[in-house]
Write a protein that holds these residues in place. Structure first.
Motif, PDB file in Angstrom:
ATOM      1  N   ASN A  47       3.916 -18.471  28.261  1.00 24.78           N
ATOM      2  CA  ASN A  47       3.581 -18.612  26.786  1.00 24.78           C
ATOM      3  C   ASN A  47       3.736 -17.482  26.153  1.00 24.78           C
ATOM      4  O   ASN A  47       3.294 -17.429  24.840  1.00 24.78           O
ATOM      5  N   THR A  86       7.317 -21.228  28.560  1.00 22.17           N
ATOM      6  CA  THR A  86       6.373 -21.981  28.108  1.00 22.17           C
ATOM      7  C   THR A  86       5.690 -22.983  29.153  1.00 22.17           C
ATOM      8  O   THR A  86       6.596 -23.841  29.580  1.00 22.17           O
ATOM      9  N   ARG A 134       2.993 -25.603  28.811  1.00 28.42           N
ATOM     10  CA  ARG A 134       2.098 -26.593  28.153  1.00 28.42           C
ATOM     11  C   ARG A 134       0.934 -27.038  29.096  1.00 28.42           C
ATOM     12  O   ARG A 134       1.183 -27.175  30.256  1.00 28.42           O
ATOM     13  N   SER A 170      -2.934 -20.849  27.181  1.00 23.88           N
ATOM     14  CA  SER A 170      -2.630 -19.444  27.603  1.00 23.88           C
ATOM     15  C   SER A 170      -2.533 -19.289  29.027  1.00 23.88           C
ATOM     16  O   SER A 170      -2.663 -18.081  29.777  1.00 23.88           O
TER      17      SER A 170
END
Length: 169
Positions: A11, A16, A18, A40
């Motif tokens: 992230n 990324t 999720r 995070s």
């Protein structure tokens, strides 16, 4: 046992992961009672050991994202002791961090560095407790040394985030 999983370098910098995807991925990999914490790269799982949980998570992440994402697995009780041992005062002028080594000996190496003005560092078992003036997380002398000497060999968390990880357990 409850194990905290701290993913390194997600992230930020183009990778990324999720929270919903991380929860599903860890559950599909066989880890139990998965809870993610914030966006995070933090999760809490049930597993036989912290090492097994981290290895399982790393393999599942690499299969899904096509690159190695390092994962620190730590028993929640051990994480609580690290947070409780944070030796620097917490105030509105400083950001409290714990730097976790992903390779043995890095914390000791980092603890030997000189902190900059307004910074405090202290070694623990496999960690460095670090306080830096707000707004200098990437620019302080210790932060720059951390980037130069240990970038991919550590993962860093705000102490407040770690408390949320512990609470999720």
């Amino acid at each position: 046992m409850r194990v905290a999983l701290l993913l390194r370098g997600v992230n930020v910098g183009g990778v990324t992961v999720r929270s919903a995807d991380l929860r599903a991925l860890l559950a599909d990999a066989g880890l139990g009672d998965v809870a993610t914490v914030l966006a995070s790269g933090n999760a809490v799982v049930t597993a036989g050991s912290a090492a097994t949980a981290a290895t399982t998570a790393e393999a599942a992440l690499e299969a899904r994202y096509g690159r190695r994402i390092r994962v620190l697995g730590i028993e929640v009780d051990a994480l609580q002791r690290i947070v409780d041992a944070y030796p620097h005062g917490e105030d509105d002028e400083h950001t409290p961090y714990v730097v976790f080594e992903l390779e043995p000996g890095i914390a000791e190496e980092l603890a030997a560095l000189d902190p900059g003005e307004g910074e405090s560092i202290a070694a623990g078992a496999g960690v460095v407790h670090w306080a830096n003036p707000k707004g200098t997380t990437l620019t302080s002398p210790f932060a720059k040394a951390l980037e130069r000497t240990a970038k991919d060999r550590v993962t860093t968390r705000n102490v407040r985030t770690l408390r949320k990880v512990i609470a999720a357990a």
